[in-house]
Design an enzyme around this catalytic site. Sequence first.
Site, mmCIF file in Angstrom:
data_model
loop_
_atom_site.group_PDB
_atom_site.id
_atom_site.type_symbol
_atom_site.label_atom_id
_atom_site.label_comp_id
_atom_site.label_asym_id
_atom_site.label_seq_id
_atom_site.Cartn_x
_atom_site.Cartn_y
_atom_site.Cartn_z
ATOM 1 N N SER A 1 -3.233 -2.048 0.730
ATOM 2 C CA SER A 1 -3.216 -2.953 -0.416
ATOM 3 C C SER A 1 -4.530 -3.715 -0.505
ATOM 4 O O SER A 1 -5.153 -4.026 0.520
ATOM 5 C CB SER A 1 -2.073 -3.953 -0.197
ATOM 6 O OG SER A 1 -2.152 -5.016 -1.100
ATOM 7 N N TYR B 1 2.270 -10.418 5.449
ATOM 8 C CA TYR B 1 2.359 -9.082 4.825
ATOM 9 C C TYR B 1 0.988 -8.403 4.840
ATOM 10 O O TYR B 1 0.847 -7.251 5.275
ATOM 11 C CB TYR B 1 2.888 -9.198 3.391
ATOM 12 C CG TYR B 1 2.633 -7.946 2.571
ATOM 13 C CD1 TYR B 1 3.326 -6.773 2.840
ATOM 14 C CD2 TYR B 1 1.659 -7.929 1.559
ATOM 15 C CE1 TYR B 1 3.067 -5.604 2.115
ATOM 16 C CE2 TYR B 1 1.398 -6.778 0.831
ATOM 17 C CZ TYR B 1 2.102 -5.612 1.120
ATOM 18 O OH TYR B 1 1.841 -4.467 0.408
ATOM 19 N N LYS C 1 -0.636 -4.918 6.930
ATOM 20 C CA LYS C 1 -1.363 -3.777 6.351
ATOM 21 C C LYS C 1 -2.688 -3.572 7.085
ATOM 22 O O LYS C 1 -3.085 -2.448 7.368
ATOM 23 C CB LYS C 1 -1.616 -4.015 4.856
ATOM 24 C CG LYS C 1 -0.361 -3.929 4.008
ATOM 25 C CD LYS C 1 0.140 -2.501 3.908
ATOM 26 C CE LYS C 1 1.452 -2.397 3.194
ATOM 27 N NZ LYS C 1 2.094 -1.082 3.300
HETATM 28 P P1 NAD Z 1 9.328 -0.417 -2.827
HETATM 29 O O1 NAD Z 1 10.008 -1.514 -2.090
HETATM 30 O O2 NAD Z 1 9.775 -0.113 -4.210
HETATM 31 O O3 NAD Z 1 9.398 0.932 -1.985
HETATM 32 C C1 NAD Z 1 9.426 0.949 -0.577
HETATM 33 C C2 NAD Z 1 10.502 1.921 -0.144
HETATM 34 O O4 NAD Z 1 10.518 1.965 1.277
HETATM 35 C C3 NAD Z 1 11.903 1.507 -0.585
HETATM 36 O O5 NAD Z 1 12.571 2.616 -1.149
HETATM 37 C C4 NAD Z 1 12.587 1.048 0.701
HETATM 38 O O6 NAD Z 1 13.984 1.288 0.672
HETATM 39 C C5 NAD Z 1 11.861 1.879 1.739
HETATM 40 N N1 NAD Z 1 11.798 1.283 3.081
HETATM 41 C C6 NAD Z 1 11.415 0.018 3.409
HETATM 42 N N2 NAD Z 1 11.462 -0.143 4.754
HETATM 43 C C7 NAD Z 1 11.848 1.058 5.271
HETATM 44 C C8 NAD Z 1 12.070 1.531 6.582
HETATM 45 N N3 NAD Z 1 11.898 0.716 7.649
HETATM 46 N N4 NAD Z 1 12.460 2.811 6.750
HETATM 47 C C9 NAD Z 1 12.640 3.632 5.684
HETATM 48 N N5 NAD Z 1 12.471 3.228 4.420
HETATM 49 C C10 NAD Z 1 12.074 1.949 4.219
HETATM 50 O O7 NAD Z 1 7.762 -0.748 -2.791
HETATM 51 P P2 NAD Z 1 6.563 -0.084 -3.603
HETATM 52 O O8 NAD Z 1 6.085 -1.072 -4.599
HETATM 53 O O9 NAD Z 1 6.919 1.271 -4.031
HETATM 54 O O10 NAD Z 1 5.471 -0.044 -2.455
HETATM 55 C C11 NAD Z 1 5.279 1.119 -1.664
HETATM 56 C C12 NAD Z 1 4.221 0.836 -0.621
HETATM 57 O O11 NAD Z 1 3.011 0.463 -1.278
HETATM 58 C C13 NAD Z 1 4.557 -0.312 0.331
HETATM 59 O O12 NAD Z 1 4.112 0.040 1.628
HETATM 60 C C14 NAD Z 1 3.770 -1.472 -0.216
HETATM 61 O O13 NAD Z 1 3.437 -2.399 0.782
HETATM 62 C C15 NAD Z 1 2.539 -0.776 -0.763
HETATM 63 N N6 NAD Z 1 1.889 -1.521 -1.855
HETATM 64 C C16 NAD Z 1 2.624 -1.917 -2.927
HETATM 65 C C17 NAD Z 1 2.008 -2.641 -3.943
HETATM 66 C C18 NAD Z 1 2.805 -3.143 -5.128
HETATM 67 O O14 NAD Z 1 2.359 -4.081 -5.786
HETATM 68 N N7 NAD Z 1 3.939 -2.541 -5.474
HETATM 69 C C19 NAD Z 1 0.641 -2.930 -3.863
HETATM 70 C C20 NAD Z 1 -0.080 -2.498 -2.757
HETATM 71 C C21 NAD Z 1 0.567 -1.791 -1.747
HETATM 72 C C1 WQD Z 2 -0.443 -11.316 -10.836
HETATM 73 C C2 WQD Z 2 -0.950 -12.534 -11.609
HETATM 74 C C3 WQD Z 2 -0.146 -14.623 -10.707
HETATM 75 C C4 WQD Z 2 4.086 -13.879 -11.641
HETATM 76 C C5 WQD Z 2 0.806 -9.119 -5.390
HETATM 77 C C6 WQD Z 2 0.650 -9.141 -3.893
HETATM 78 C C7 WQD Z 2 -0.312 -8.069 -3.471
HETATM 79 C C8 WQD Z 2 0.073 -6.695 -4.051
HETATM 80 C C9 WQD Z 2 0.331 -6.763 -5.519
HETATM 81 C C10 WQD Z 2 1.388 -5.492 -2.439
HETATM 82 C C11 WQD Z 2 -1.371 -13.694 -10.702
HETATM 83 C C12 WQD Z 2 0.395 -14.395 -12.099
HETATM 84 C C13 WQD Z 2 2.709 -13.785 -11.481
HETATM 85 C C14 WQD Z 2 4.615 -14.804 -12.567
HETATM 86 C C15 WQD Z 2 2.370 -15.462 -13.127
HETATM 87 N N1 WQD Z 2 1.296 -6.197 -3.477
HETATM 88 N N2 WQD Z 2 1.883 -14.557 -12.224
HETATM 89 N N3 WQD Z 2 3.729 -15.559 -13.289
HETATM 90 O O1 WQD Z 2 -0.208 -11.802 -6.642
HETATM 91 O O2 WQD Z 2 -1.989 -10.306 -7.667
HETATM 92 O O3 WQD Z 2 -0.452 -9.397 -5.994
HETATM 93 O O4 WQD Z 2 1.246 -7.823 -5.812
HETATM 94 O O5 WQD Z 2 0.514 -5.157 -1.690
HETATM 95 O O6 WQD Z 2 -0.297 -8.052 -2.092
HETATM 96 O O7 WQD Z 2 0.160 -10.411 -3.504
HETATM 97 O O8 WQD Z 2 0.434 -9.900 -8.213
HETATM 98 O O9 WQD Z 2 2.002 -9.642 -10.080
HETATM 99 O O10 WQD Z 2 2.462 -11.421 -8.340
HETATM 100 O O11 WQD Z 2 0.560 -11.728 -9.925
HETATM 101 O O12 WQD Z 2 1.624 -16.180 -13.814
HETATM 102 O O13 WQD Z 2 5.836 -14.942 -12.744
HETATM 103 O O14 WQD Z 2 0.142 -13.044 -12.397
HETATM 104 O O15 WQD Z 2 -0.461 -15.971 -10.524
HETATM 105 O O16 WQD Z 2 -2.458 -14.324 -11.347
HETATM 106 P P1 WQD Z 2 -0.609 -10.479 -7.111
HETATM 107 P P2 WQD Z 2 1.467 -10.658 -9.135
#
Ligand code: NAD
Ligand code: WQD
Length: 343
Positions: free
Chosen positions: A124, A148, A152
């Site tokens: 991330s 978190y 990562k």
């Molecule tokens: P999500 O929660 O929708 O998907 C994660 C999946 O992993 C879920 O289906 C959950 O049931 C499964 N899971 C969690 N822990 C587990 C375990 N111990 N064993 C088996 N399954 C497990 O999340 P997402 O948004 O699809 O994110 C996927 C990956 O990408 C995550 O690792 C997250 O940290 C990373 N990521 C997400 C974002 C975002 O904003 N969505 C941004 C950057 C990185």
């Molecule tokens: C985006 C913008 C908020 C909600 C997060 C995690 C990051 C990554 C992606 C996993 C910001 C604003 C938000 C709301 C708002 N995930 N906001 N009202 O914080 O950039 O990133 O998700 O790896 O680790 O931190 O994403 O969608 O929460 O916020 O005004 O109800 O929207 O302040 O400027 P963020 P976000």
Amino acid sequence: MTIMVTGGAGYIGSHTCVELIEAGHQVVIFDNFCNSNIEVVRRIERITSAAPVVVRGDVRDRDLISATLAKHRCEAVIHFAGLKSVAESVSHPLLYYENNVLGSMSLVQAMQDVGVGKLVFSSSATVYGDPVFLPLTEDHPKSPYSPYGRTKLVVEEMLTEVAQSTNRFKIAILRYFNPVGCHVSGLIGEDPLGVPSNLMPFIAQVAVGRRPHVNIFGNDYNTPDGTGIRDYVHVMDLASGHLRALEHLSRQDFIQVNLGTGRGSSVLDLVQAFSKACGKDIPFVFSARRDGDVASYYAATDLAHKLLGWRATRKLHDMCADTWRWQSRNPNGYGIVPDQVSA
Ligand code: NAD
Ligand code: WQD
């Protein structure tokens, strides 16, 4: 090839499964369903006309992973499984270290047990922390501000050392910026449990009438309209980035690459784009800044283009239009009873 997709029932994983199947691969979803719904598997099947294998299991279960990899003759793993709530990681850090760090460790050990070497890992942009300069290049200093984010970074460091220690592993670390949007069919999408903490699903739930208004966290940032700027990237672009990364591992043993658009959009930009896509006003109120938020960040995209030949192609309008199609056709997501509506 057959690919194990841990967390394949989740938001990004399910979209990537569609992309992989449509590219001719077989998919084994390995998920404990702690943050997903089995209905997603039927939807993947409707889109692709192919039924992925599903194994309900935890990535911390090394024996079950090695048995699954061997049974289905998997040649690669894409590792999405993990927990991702910044706020929850502050209140429950051990839960995050156990799931994300131990989970990744047991997965890599299981891969080693059965000789599967190709791995794509979901990291991330949060590993960068407060930007020292923009756009964020892959060699920007790393300083995550939440447990978190640190899980990562720890996994990234572990994978880097594993890759340095042997040529049996081929590893791609992908750092996603802000994934949003969904498959154009509107059949799969983001379905957060409880009150969404991310902006796009919150806006979508306001648009569909599940919540009264968007709270915009801060309008006094040093940005053109005062609201926070992020690099929103369409989840289907991310999905194709995973496919490219996997293909690239035949040519290079270890890469760390950003997946973003390189373009920053403000909170108000997103609210306005969504309003245009759904044809309704999205009510919003300005509220206090959220702890831990930074004013602005967006990706440097040159490395992804140079190594993977990948660029995000979908625009903010596509991200909003696709999200609206999903949310309006599935107002309660995959059918989990929604929490009580709150602001
Ligand atoms: P999500 O929660 O929708 O998907 C994660 C999946 O992993 C879920 O289906 C959950 O049931 C499964 N899971 C969690 N822990 C587990 C375990 N111990 N064993 C088996 N399954 C497990 O999340 P997402 O948004 O699809 O994110 C996927 C990956 O990408 C995550 O690792 C997250 O940290 C990373 N990521 C997400 C974002 C975002 O904003 N969505 C941004 C950057 C990185
Ligand atoms: C985006 C913008 C908020 C909600 C997060 C995690 C990051 C990554 C992606 C996993 C910001 C604003 C938000 C709301 C708002 N995930 N906001 N009202 O914080 O950039 O990133 O998700 O790896 O680790 O931190 O994403 O969608 O929460 O916020 O005004 O109800 O929207 O302040 O400027 P963020 P976000």
